[in-house]
Design a protein around this motif. Structure first.
Motif, PDB file in Angstrom:
ATOM      1  N   PRO A 604       0.826  -1.209   0.000  1.00 54.92           N
ATOM      2  CA  PRO A 604       0.000   0.000   0.000  1.00 54.92           C
ATOM      3  C   PRO A 604       0.860   1.260   0.000  1.00 54.92           C
ATOM      4  O   PRO A 604       1.926   1.302   0.628  1.00 54.92           O
ATOM      5  CB  PRO A 604      -0.832  -0.130   1.281  1.00 54.92           C
ATOM      6  CG  PRO A 604      -0.064  -1.075   2.149  1.00 54.92           C
ATOM      7  CD  PRO A 604       0.636  -2.009   1.225  1.00 54.92           C
ATOM      8  N   LEU A 605       0.393   2.261  -0.709  1.00 56.52           N
ATOM      9  CA  LEU A 605       1.109   3.528  -0.801  1.00 56.52           C
ATOM     10  C   LEU A 605       0.747   4.393   0.400  1.00 56.52           C
ATOM     11  O   LEU A 605      -0.431   4.669   0.651  1.00 56.52           O
ATOM     12  CB  LEU A 605       0.720   4.237  -2.103  1.00 56.52           C
ATOM     13  CG  LEU A 605       1.490   5.512  -2.460  1.00 56.52           C
ATOM     14  CD1 LEU A 605       2.941   5.185  -2.787  1.00 56.52           C
ATOM     15  CD2 LEU A 605       0.816   6.208  -3.639  1.00 56.52           C
ATOM     16  N   THR A 606       1.743   4.819   1.171  1.00 52.39           N
ATOM     17  CA  THR A 606       1.522   5.712   2.310  1.00 52.39           C
ATOM     18  C   THR A 606       2.041   7.098   1.964  1.00 52.39           C
ATOM     19  O   THR A 606       2.741   7.292   0.963  1.00 52.39           O
ATOM     20  CB  THR A 606       2.237   5.197   3.568  1.00 52.39           C
ATOM     21  OG1 THR A 606       3.657   5.249   3.342  1.00 52.39           O
ATOM     22  CG2 THR A 606       1.810   3.777   3.904  1.00 52.39           C
ATOM     23  N   ALA A 607       1.704   8.060   2.812  1.00 53.24           N
ATOM     24  CA  ALA A 607       2.176   9.422   2.579  1.00 53.24           C
ATOM     25  C   ALA A 607       3.703   9.472   2.584  1.00 53.24           C
ATOM     26  O   ALA A 607       4.322  10.138   1.741  1.00 53.24           O
ATOM     27  CB  ALA A 607       1.607  10.356   3.645  1.00 53.24           C
ATOM     28  N   LEU A 608       4.317   8.759   3.523  1.00 57.78           N
ATOM     29  CA  LEU A 608       5.780   8.772   3.623  1.00 57.78           C
ATOM     30  C   LEU A 608       6.426   8.098   2.416  1.00 57.78           C
ATOM     31  O   LEU A 608       7.409   8.606   1.848  1.00 57.78           O
ATOM     32  CB  LEU A 608       6.212   8.092   4.914  1.00 57.78           C
ATOM     33  CG  LEU A 608       7.716   8.111   5.205  1.00 57.78           C
ATOM     34  CD1 LEU A 608       8.232   9.534   5.331  1.00 57.78           C
ATOM     35  CD2 LEU A 608       8.016   7.322   6.478  1.00 57.78           C
ATOM     36  N   SER A 609       5.880   6.949   1.983  1.00 58.92           N
ATOM     37  CA  SER A 609       6.473   6.256   0.834  1.00 58.92           C
ATOM     38  C   SER A 609       6.291   7.057  -0.451  1.00 58.92           C
ATOM     39  O   SER A 609       7.179   7.077  -1.313  1.00 58.92           O
ATOM     40  CB  SER A 609       5.861   4.861   0.685  1.00 58.92           C
ATOM     41  OG  SER A 609       4.469   4.938   0.429  1.00 58.92           O
ATOM     42  N   ARG A 636       2.454   7.837  12.735  1.00 57.86           N
ATOM     43  CA  ARG A 636       1.917   6.669  12.053  1.00 57.86           C
ATOM     44  C   ARG A 636       0.950   7.039  10.949  1.00 57.86           C
ATOM     45  O   ARG A 636       0.743   6.254  10.012  1.00 57.86           O
ATOM     46  CB  ARG A 636       1.219   5.757  13.070  1.00 57.86           C
ATOM     47  CG  ARG A 636       2.152   5.162  14.118  1.00 57.86           C
ATOM     48  CD  ARG A 636       1.415   4.208  15.022  1.00 57.86           C
ATOM     49  NE  ARG A 636       0.838   3.093  14.268  1.00 57.86           N
ATOM     50  CZ  ARG A 636       0.052   2.167  14.807  1.00 57.86           C
ATOM     51  NH1 ARG A 636      -0.256   2.232  16.084  1.00 57.86           N
ATOM     52  NH2 ARG A 636      -0.433   1.193  14.064  1.00 57.86           N
ATOM     53  N   ILE A 637       0.330   8.220  11.035  1.00 58.15           N
ATOM     54  CA  ILE A 637      -0.557   8.647   9.949  1.00 58.15           C
ATOM     55  C   ILE A 637       0.232   8.725   8.651  1.00 58.15           C
ATOM     56  O   ILE A 637      -0.250   8.356   7.583  1.00 58.15           O
ATOM     57  CB  ILE A 637      -1.206  10.001  10.277  1.00 58.15           C
ATOM     58  CG1 ILE A 637      -2.131   9.871  11.493  1.00 58.15           C
ATOM     59  CG2 ILE A 637      -1.982  10.542   9.078  1.00 58.15           C
ATOM     60  CD1 ILE A 637      -2.771  11.176  11.916  1.00 58.15           C
ATOM     61  N   ALA A 638       1.468   9.208   8.748  1.00 60.69           N
ATOM     62  CA  ALA A 638       2.304   9.356   7.554  1.00 60.69           C
ATOM     63  C   ALA A 638       2.871   8.027   7.077  1.00 60.69           C
ATOM     64  O   ALA A 638       2.981   7.787   5.866  1.00 60.69           O
ATOM     65  CB  ALA A 638       3.436  10.331   7.837  1.00 60.69           C
ATOM     66  N   SER A 639       3.229   7.142   8.005  1.00 62.24           N
ATOM     67  CA  SER A 639       3.980   5.939   7.612  1.00 62.24           C
ATOM     68  C   SER A 639       3.161   4.665   7.546  1.00 62.24           C
ATOM     69  O   SER A 639       3.548   3.724   6.848  1.00 62.24           O
ATOM     70  CB  SER A 639       5.136   5.728   8.594  1.00 62.24           C
ATOM     71  OG  SER A 639       4.651   5.589   9.925  1.00 62.24           O
ATOM     72  N   VAL A 643      -2.655   5.734   1.662  1.00 62.02           N
ATOM     73  CA  VAL A 643      -3.184   6.996   1.126  1.00 62.02           C
ATOM     74  C   VAL A 643      -4.662   6.856   0.791  1.00 62.02           C
ATOM     75  O   VAL A 643      -5.445   7.784   1.005  1.00 62.02           O
ATOM     76  CB  VAL A 643      -2.381   7.424  -0.121  1.00 62.02           C
ATOM     77  CG1 VAL A 643      -3.046   8.596  -0.830  1.00 62.02           C
ATOM     78  CG2 VAL A 643      -0.954   7.782   0.262  1.00 62.02           C
ATOM     79  N   ARG A 644      -5.074   5.695   0.302  1.00 64.57           N
ATOM     80  CA  ARG A 644      -6.475   5.522  -0.089  1.00 64.57           C
ATOM     81  C   ARG A 644      -7.423   5.559   1.107  1.00 64.57           C
ATOM     82  O   ARG A 644      -8.637   5.709   0.921  1.00 64.57           O
ATOM     83  CB  ARG A 644      -6.661   4.210  -0.858  1.00 64.57           C
ATOM     84  CG  ARG A 644      -6.308   2.963  -0.069  1.00 64.57           C
ATOM     85  CD  ARG A 644      -6.447   1.707  -0.929  1.00 64.57           C
ATOM     86  NE  ARG A 644      -5.993   0.516  -0.237  1.00 64.57           N
ATOM     87  CZ  ARG A 644      -6.732  -0.181   0.623  1.00 64.57           C
ATOM     88  NH1 ARG A 644      -7.964   0.211   0.868  1.00 64.57           N
ATOM     89  NH2 ARG A 644      -6.231  -1.255   1.211  1.00 64.57           N
ATOM     90  N   LYS A 645      -6.883   5.439   2.339  1.00 67.05           N
ATOM     91  CA  LYS A 645      -7.725   5.498   3.534  1.00 67.05           C
ATOM     92  C   LYS A 645      -7.656   6.846   4.235  1.00 67.05           C
ATOM     93  O   LYS A 645      -8.325   7.054   5.240  1.00 67.05           O
ATOM     94  CB  LYS A 645      -7.326   4.386   4.518  1.00 67.05           C
ATOM     95  CG  LYS A 645      -7.687   2.988   4.049  1.00 67.05           C
ATOM     96  CD  LYS A 645      -7.471   1.959   5.149  1.00 67.05           C
ATOM     97  CE  LYS A 645      -7.914   0.583   4.703  1.00 67.05           C
ATOM     98  NZ  LYS A 645      -7.762  -0.433   5.786  1.00 67.05           N
ATOM     99  N   LEU A 646      -6.864   7.775   3.703  1.00 70.32           N
ATOM    100  CA  LEU A 646      -6.796   9.102   4.301  1.00 70.32           C
ATOM    101  C   LEU A 646      -8.068   9.877   3.991  1.00 70.32           C
ATOM    102  O   LEU A 646      -8.683   9.694   2.939  1.00 70.32           O
ATOM    103  CB  LEU A 646      -5.582   9.867   3.763  1.00 70.32           C
ATOM    104  CG  LEU A 646      -4.196   9.321   4.133  1.00 70.32           C
ATOM    105  CD1 LEU A 646      -3.115  10.160   3.471  1.00 70.32           C
ATOM    106  CD2 LEU A 646      -4.005   9.301   5.646  1.00 70.32           C
TER     107      LEU A 646
END
Length: 771
Positions: A604-609, A636-639, A643-646
């Motif tokens: 999954p794509l996260t904000a940090l990645s 943890r919100i960032a890492s 992104v699809r769950k933000l």
């Protein structure tokens, strides 16, 4: 009472208390729910939980805990809360009547928050829609708001039976219609049985079982052979079919339909639709216009509770002001036949929600109510805290220095400055020496101290009286003074821009014009330019606001500024060392499009990645976390969170981080406040107002534009020296200017945002007067 609804992504679990009063005497425009609990779980609810009719709170995210949901009939509520507090979830639970205690007959209309889907067509001529078929926009709005097609289907079915040559046709048509309505009633009873528990749940389930038998028996009756139908039953049901047909035809009589059509046209015109655009197929509408049509459907419905979740998205200022005045007009002339609905509104636009009479604040998993607007609430909370701090400081001083005895035989222990020590010290000394007189004396003094300290006012704000405000036995006569903690405000920190090394304008447009290619088969000379002879200069520190109605050319101008398109005529020059940060009005949708699907084997794509991929080693993880944290995406919100769950607001912050890491000298922001909560809008407004770089802002949010561009402070008042809210030295080095785009021409507004708002107010007044 417990209820739940399942989706492929999440499940909403709802429970609350309910009394006999709530069930037997419903007021369809009011809600009075005690002990409301709402939890959102990921995925499916466990089978064991479904069997019990509930799931453990720990299995999901708790939105509300033992809250009170109280809505007064006809009031207008602004629903306020930070991103992620569950505003949309709560509104959906109300709209779908997942909350036990909401009468099934309550009519609830909701406009759910939407991103608009496809790219908007605000820059394209309204008369050039995409090729499509189907009902027109006007017919689509009327049909969805009134269930006209369903009504006509029932009329056609009965009419064919009554007017046909088959003597059994009317009976068959009537029985088919009855069976369809019984199926709908069965669905309601099934839902009612699932929503209730205890004695009422048992009664609801018994009613469901009895009705299921009735539906099964009627299904057998529908298959009854004609030769077994008694003649008296045939005659009675044929007459009943004719009577029902006449009743339904009254609901579609020309005068009633003409009134509905007239209302629909007025709403659509107020939302920006031209007469020609109302006639195009509804299926040809793109994202923004589809959202407006959904809003028109919601406003046209006859409803007891009206819920609007971010209704100003994709509306220009004319539409926003019209919607404000329209919603206010619903309560202007109430009548017993047509009372105004109870209104619930979620919006980041502080000027828009000024139409509301009350605030419904989602805070700490509970609901707080306030009669007044947002500015008054913030001022009252600040004043209340100052008052409590002052009261507590005074009473602490009084407690520390109170004279508890004047007897020469008292067991006083004096400090070096002659002041008496605390009663607790005396009590300890008395117990140590087993001196009962001293212990009794300390207790007596403690009682006197309790009677004189604590809250000086009651919960209603009146002077405290023991026999009225503290009935019964209590260990203390008054409530302790509890000072609410200072709320940690949302913080947005913009990185300082890099040095340009040599001066000069950042962007300069000279005599720029732009025209879209003409439609196939038309002459090029017949095309009106979208932009005509635009001259604009943006230098370091400038604040440039651009206002205009949809279709005026704002997005085209932005695309020219950020070099996404080239001018048809004129020249555009840019500083060779300028770094530009561009926030598109479709940034949220673009981020969502980057995410791999849930079933993808990719991580999954996260904000940090995502940020790590963007910077390509230019910043380390610590720097990236610092940037994301400064914009409200910490830890943890960032890492950890994909992104699809933000939330929408979190995606806006991520989009800003993607343009700010380069430390640009110029920010071009196109509708950046969409999806943000009001606290984040406030923080971003303050950050942009004093930032060292240049800002070009396109926004329909008047309050945001006044602060970020015109420099007004949060209270929008004047400083003590009588200035307009900006410091004198700041005004000397900054150029703050607001332009209006109209028919492709850029015109400076000497009166700023207020001048444009006044123009729109006059146009709205004419629209409403023409109604």
């Amino acid at each position: 009472m417990t209820s739940m609804t399942a989706e492929s992504v999440s499940t909403i679990l709802v429970s609350c208390k309910q009394t006999r009063f709530h069930i037997e005497t419903p007021n369809y425009r009011e809600l009075d729910i005690e002990g409301l609990n709402i939890t959102v779980t990921s995925g499916d609810v466990p089978k064991s939980a479904k069997a019990r009719g509930k799931a453990k709170v720990s299995e999901g995210t708790e939105i509300l805990n033992n809250a009170k949901l109280r809505l007064k009939a006809g009031s207008r509520y602004a629903v306020v809360g930070r991103n992620g507090t569950g505003k949309s979830t709560i509104l959906r639970a109300i709209a779908e009547k997942l909350i036990p205690g909401i009468p099934e007959k309550t009519r609830i209309a909701i406009l759910q928050q939407t991103n608009g889907g496809e790219v908007d067509v605000t820059e394209a001529p309204l008369g050039v829609p995409k090729a499509a078929e189907g009902p027109s926009v006007l017919d689509h709005v009327i049909d969805k708001a009134t269930a006209k097609s369903e009504l006509e289907r029932e009329i056609n079915g009965l009419s064919d039976g009554v007017n046909g040559s088959d003597p059994y046709g009317a009976l068959r048509a009537l029985r088919n219609l009855r069976h369809e309505r019984m199926q709908k009633r069965l669905f309601v009873l099934d839902k009612d049985a699932r929503l209730r528990s205890g004695a009422r749940g048992m009664a609801a389930r018994k009613a469901l079982v009895d009705y299921e038998k009735e539906v099964a028996e009627y299904a057998v009756l529908m298959e009854q052979p004609e030769d077994e139908i008694p003649s008296d039953a045939l005659q009675a049901e044929t007459q009943e079919a004719a009577d029902l047909l006449a009743e339904l035809q009254l609901q579609v009589e020309p005068s009633r339909l003409a009134d509905i059509e007239s209302r629909a046209k007025k709403i659509l015109v107020g939302l920006g639709f031209t007469d020609a655009y109302m006639k195009i197929p509804a299926s040809s509408l793109s994202g923004g216009w589809r959202t407006r049509s959904l809003l028109a459907i919601t406003l046209l419905q006859e409803t007891d509770i009206l819920i609007l979740d971010e209704p100003t998205n994709f509306l220009d200022l004319l539409g926003i002001i019209w919607l404000q005045r329209y919603l206010q007009s619903l309560s202007a002339d109430p009548s017993p036949e047509n009372p105004p609905p109870t209104l619930l509104v979620v919006s980041h636009d502080r000027d828009f929600i000024s139409l509301c009479t009350d605030l419904l604040i989602i805070k700490d998993k509970t609901l707080v109510y306030f009669h007044g607007d947002l500015a008054l609430y913030e001022a009252s909370q600040s004043e209340k805290r100052r008052y409590l701090v002052k009261m507590k400081e005074a009473q602490d001083k009084q407690r520390a220095h109170m004279h508890v005895s004047s007897s020469p035989d008292s067991f006083r222990v004096l400090t070096s400055n002659g002041r008496q020590e605390t009663i607790r010290h005396n009590m300890a000394q008395g117990r140590k020496a087993d001196d009962q007189n001293k212990i009794r004396q300390a207790k007596s003094r403690q009682k006197r101290l309790d009677e004189r300290t604590g809250m000086n006012v009651s919960a209603k704000g009146t002077r405290f009286k023991l026999n009225r405000d503290m009935v019964g036995y209590f260990t203390s006569n008054r409530a302790e003074i509890e000072i609410p903690p200072e709320e940690r405000g949302v913080s947005v920190v913009l990185p300082e821009p890099t040095d340009l090394r040599f001066p000069g304008p950042l962007i300069s447009l000279e005599g720029v014009s732009f025209s879209y290619p003409p439609p196939r088969g038309s002459k090029a000379s017949s095309v009106t330019p979208t932009l005509q002879d635009v001259t604009l200069t943006v230098s370091m520190g400038d604040r440039v606001g651009i206002l205009g109605l949809n279709g005026s050319g704002k997005t085209t101008l932005i695309r020219l500024l950020v070099d996404e398109t080239k001018p048809t005529k004129g020249t555009i020059t840019r500083h060779p060392r300028m770094k530009l940060g561009y926030y598109s009005q479709h940034a949220v949708e673009q981020l969502q499009a980057l995410c791999p699907p849930p079933d993808s084997p990719e991580p999954p794509l996260t904000a940090l990645s995502l940020m790590t991929r963007d910077v390509e080693g230019a910043l380390d993880e610590g720097d990236l976390r610092g940037l994301l944290g400064s914009l409200g995406l910490p830890g943890r919100i960032a890492s950890d969170i994909p992104v699809r769950k933000l939330s929408g607001g979190q995606l806006v912050r991520l989009a800003l981080a993607r343009i700010l890491w380069k430390r640009p000298q110029c920010l071009v922001l196109d509708e950046v406040t969409t999806h943000l909560d009001y606290e984040t809008v406030t923080a971003l407004r303050e950050a942009l107002r004093d930032w060292e770089g240049a800002v070009v802002l396109v926004s329909h949010d008047r309050w945001f534009m006044r602060g970020a561009i015109e420099g007004l402070r949060e209270d929008e008042g004047e400083d003590e020296d009588g200035s307009d809210g900006s410091e004198a030295d700041d005004e000397e080095m900054r150029r703050r200017v607001v332009y209006r785009l109209r028919t492709g021409r850029l015109v400076k507004l000497e009166g700023g945002v207020q001048e444009f708002e006044d123009l729109m107010e006059r146009r709205v007044k004419k629209l409403l007067e023409s109604d």
